[in-house]
Design a protein around this motif. Structure first.
Motif, mmCIF file in Angstrom:
data_model
loop_
_atom_site.group_PDB
_atom_site.id
_atom_site.type_symbol
_atom_site.label_atom_id
_atom_site.label_comp_id
_atom_site.label_asym_id
_atom_site.label_seq_id
_atom_site.Cartn_x
_atom_site.Cartn_y
_atom_site.Cartn_z
ATOM 1 N N GLN A 186 104.997 13.161 59.230
ATOM 2 C CA GLN A 186 104.369 13.329 57.387
ATOM 3 C C GLN A 186 104.992 11.639 56.786
ATOM 4 O O GLN A 186 105.905 11.472 57.390
ATOM 5 C CB GLN A 186 105.227 14.951 57.415
ATOM 6 N N SER A 188 106.280 13.056 53.846
ATOM 7 C CA SER A 188 107.116 13.688 53.091
ATOM 8 C C SER A 188 108.957 12.986 53.834
ATOM 9 O O SER A 188 110.087 13.659 52.089
ATOM 10 C CB SER A 188 107.612 15.298 53.693
ATOM 11 N N GLN A 191 109.728 10.914 50.825
ATOM 12 C CA GLN A 191 110.452 11.549 49.225
ATOM 13 C C GLN A 191 111.760 11.010 49.858
ATOM 14 O O GLN A 191 112.424 11.276 48.287
ATOM 15 C CB GLN A 191 110.153 12.721 49.721
ATOM 16 N N ARG A 212 100.360 13.043 65.452
ATOM 17 C CA ARG A 212 100.837 14.253 66.006
ATOM 18 C C ARG A 212 99.973 14.289 67.011
ATOM 19 O O ARG A 212 98.736 13.736 67.211
ATOM 20 C CB ARG A 212 100.590 15.840 64.862
ATOM 21 N N GLN A 226 98.499 10.368 54.611
ATOM 22 C CA GLN A 226 98.642 11.197 54.004
ATOM 23 C C GLN A 226 99.189 10.528 53.076
ATOM 24 O O GLN A 226 99.131 9.497 52.247
ATOM 25 C CB GLN A 226 100.154 12.460 53.658
ATOM 26 N N GLU A 228 101.728 11.654 49.812
ATOM 27 C CA GLU A 228 103.154 11.824 49.612
ATOM 28 C C GLU A 228 102.972 11.680 47.756
ATOM 29 O O GLU A 228 102.596 10.456 47.200
ATOM 30 C CB GLU A 228 104.671 11.952 50.613
ATOM 31 N N PHE A 266 106.776 26.048 53.411
ATOM 32 C CA PHE A 266 106.904 24.616 54.077
ATOM 33 C C PHE A 266 108.524 24.781 53.780
ATOM 34 O O PHE A 266 109.323 25.260 52.467
ATOM 35 C CB PHE A 266 106.902 23.283 53.319
ATOM 36 N N PHE A 268 110.246 22.956 52.984
ATOM 37 C CA PHE A 268 111.088 21.626 51.973
ATOM 38 C C PHE A 268 110.762 22.179 50.167
ATOM 39 O O PHE A 268 111.154 20.695 49.771
ATOM 40 C CB PHE A 268 110.882 20.341 52.363
ATOM 41 N N THR A 269 109.750 23.316 50.440
ATOM 42 C CA THR A 269 109.610 23.447 49.330
ATOM 43 C C THR A 269 109.924 25.000 49.059
ATOM 44 O O THR A 269 109.764 26.081 50.162
ATOM 45 C CB THR A 269 108.596 23.105 49.156
ATOM 46 N N GLY A 288 98.885 20.492 51.281
ATOM 47 C CA GLY A 288 100.501 21.466 51.295
ATOM 48 C C GLY A 288 100.985 20.916 49.835
ATOM 49 O O GLY A 288 101.309 19.514 49.368
ATOM 50 N N ALA A 289 102.062 21.804 49.559
ATOM 51 C CA ALA A 289 102.737 21.583 47.639
ATOM 52 C C ALA A 289 103.686 22.532 47.411
ATOM 53 O O ALA A 289 103.735 23.557 48.215
ATOM 54 C CB ALA A 289 101.757 20.803 46.631
ATOM 55 N N GLY A 290 104.210 21.812 46.328
ATOM 56 C CA GLY A 290 105.694 23.132 46.155
ATOM 57 C C GLY A 290 106.657 22.595 45.969
ATOM 58 O O GLY A 290 106.181 21.375 44.963
ATOM 59 N N ALA A 311 106.141 18.160 44.788
ATOM 60 C CA ALA A 311 105.889 17.473 46.296
ATOM 61 C C ALA A 311 104.443 17.561 46.487
ATOM 62 O O ALA A 311 104.619 18.892 46.425
ATOM 63 C CB ALA A 311 107.058 17.576 47.238
ATOM 64 N N GLY A 313 101.677 17.205 49.903
ATOM 65 C CA GLY A 313 101.332 15.975 51.003
ATOM 66 C C GLY A 313 99.829 16.091 51.003
ATOM 67 O O GLY A 313 99.502 17.306 51.721
HETATM 68 N N1 PHE Z 1 104.066 17.481 54.317
HETATM 69 C C1 PHE Z 1 103.564 19.062 54.507
HETATM 70 C C2 PHE Z 1 102.410 18.371 55.286
HETATM 71 O O1 PHE Z 1 102.519 16.935 56.415
HETATM 72 C C3 PHE Z 1 102.386 18.514 53.104
HETATM 73 C C4 PHE Z 1 103.930 19.005 51.949
HETATM 74 C C5 PHE Z 1 104.284 17.909 51.360
HETATM 75 C C6 PHE Z 1 104.029 19.804 52.006
HETATM 76 C C7 PHE Z 1 104.711 18.421 50.443
HETATM 77 C C8 PHE Z 1 104.809 20.244 50.566
HETATM 78 C C9 PHE Z 1 105.365 19.185 49.578
HETATM 79 O O2 PHE Z 1 101.780 19.608 55.770
#
Ligand code: PHE
Length: 343
Positions: A186, A188, A191, A212, A226, A228, A266, A268-269, A288-290, A311, A313
């Protein structure tokens, strides 16, 4: 040499040259004949010209004029033969091309649709005040997992779900080992790298490849891209996150696109959402986000009491496919020019 012999030699030469030029069946034969008679160094015409020096003084004038006349005739015979054979060297009837057909358009190379999409996304986010940063594709577990609050026993760290690399020739069996390296799963990771190196506020995006081990199908590919995004400041909130994503999606997909946010999770959020857009009769998840989890802020040395942030992605291929009506992600990586030329 007397004049008569000289004039006879000229006549003979004119006849032979005209005969040989007329007999040449292709441009190669004609070129050989040209060199034989008109070659600048050792052509036969040159040889005869040299003999002029041996003519008696009173015959020189007539000899010279006759020589010039001979040369003109030989050149005319050559021109005639050249024309007969056509400029390409082959007669038109021999040619594989039909010169009466209209020309075909030259194919010029262009940037790959994913590269075009990345440029477009950077442009939109740039207008929203996000600057672009880059991060490495080979990562350590700190940036890909630990600092992102992904605990050791989390399924996301499973060796079967990641491309772990061999380090110093040895396969890393213990995926939690700190020397383990993997192709980032990812973006992320970026970040973390940015926050580690920059004091707040931060407003960045980072676009790049992630990996992946998913078997390829119409919606999955083992490598994809992605975007980010990260915005950290003293009072960034969830409403701003939703506004930014909505603004972004309508700028890229069109103002009539429907978007929805679903609660999600997630590590991290917190809270977390997944964002979908409506396409071809169904909802497609594009990312995804948060709000950045306080544990992540602590891991990079930020004070969660002082700053907050969001954040996200997003899947670049998903967005590109939605905008251009591509129904199979594999089309983007087949390198089929019939597909690529449409962008
Ligand atoms: N890194 C997450 C993913 O690959 C996406 C994401 C990024 C979610 C930042 C929340 C905040 O699915």
């Amino acid at each position: 040499m007397d004049l008569q012999a000289f004039l006879t030699a000229l006549d003979e030469l004119t006849k032979q040259a005209s005969g040989d030029f007329a007999a040449a069946g292709d441009s190669e034969a004609l070129e050989a004949a040209r060199v034989q008679y008109l070659g600048a160094r050792s052509g036969r015409l040159k040889d005869v010209q040299k003999q002029m020096g041996a003519l008696p003084k009173e015959a020189k004038r007539e000899g010279g004029m006759s020589f010039n006349a001979c040369k003109t005739k030989v050149q005319a015979a050559l021109e005639e033969a050249t024309e007969r054979l056509g400029s390409g060297g082959a007669t038109v009837s021999d040619s594989a091309i039909d010169p009466t057909l209209p020309g075909t358009k030259l194919h010029i190379g262009r940037t790959h649709p994913i590269t075009q999409t990345i440029e477009h996304l950077k442009d939109i986010m740039g207008r929203l005040g996000f600057s672009v940063v880059e991060g490495p594709e080979v990562e350590d577990t700190w940036h890909n997992f630990i600092a992102l609050n992904i605990p050791e026993d989390h399924p996301a760290r499973d060796p079967l779900d990641n491309f772990y690399l061999t380090v110093a020739g040895k396969a890393v069996v213990d995926a939690s080992a700190s020397e383990a390296r993997l192709l980032r799963s990812q973006t992320s990771t970026v970040q973390i790298r940015v926050m580690e190196n920059t004091p707040p506020p931060v407003r960045i995006i980072s676009l790049g490849r992630v990996y992946r081990p998913d078997p390829p199908d119409a919606t999955h590919f083992p490598m994809f891209h992605q975007m980010e995004g990260l915005w950290i400041d003293t009072s960034v909130n969830m409403a701003q996150l939703k506004s930014v994503l909505r603004l972004f999606a309508t700028s890229y997909l069109g103002s009539d696109v429907s978007i929805r946010f679903r609660p999600s999770f997630f590590p991290f959020t917190e809270p977390s959402v997944e964002a979908d857009f409506y396409w071809n009769g169904s909802w497609v998840e594009f990312g995804g986000a948060g709000m950045v989890d306080p544990n992540v802020l602590k891991a990079v040395g930020y004070d969660p009491e002082e700053v907050t942030g969001f954040a996200f992605g997003l899947g670049v291929e998903r967005l590109c496919m939605g905008r251009h009506n591509v129904t199979d992600i594999r089309d983007l990586y087949r390198n089929d020019l019939r597909f690529l030329h449409q962008f």
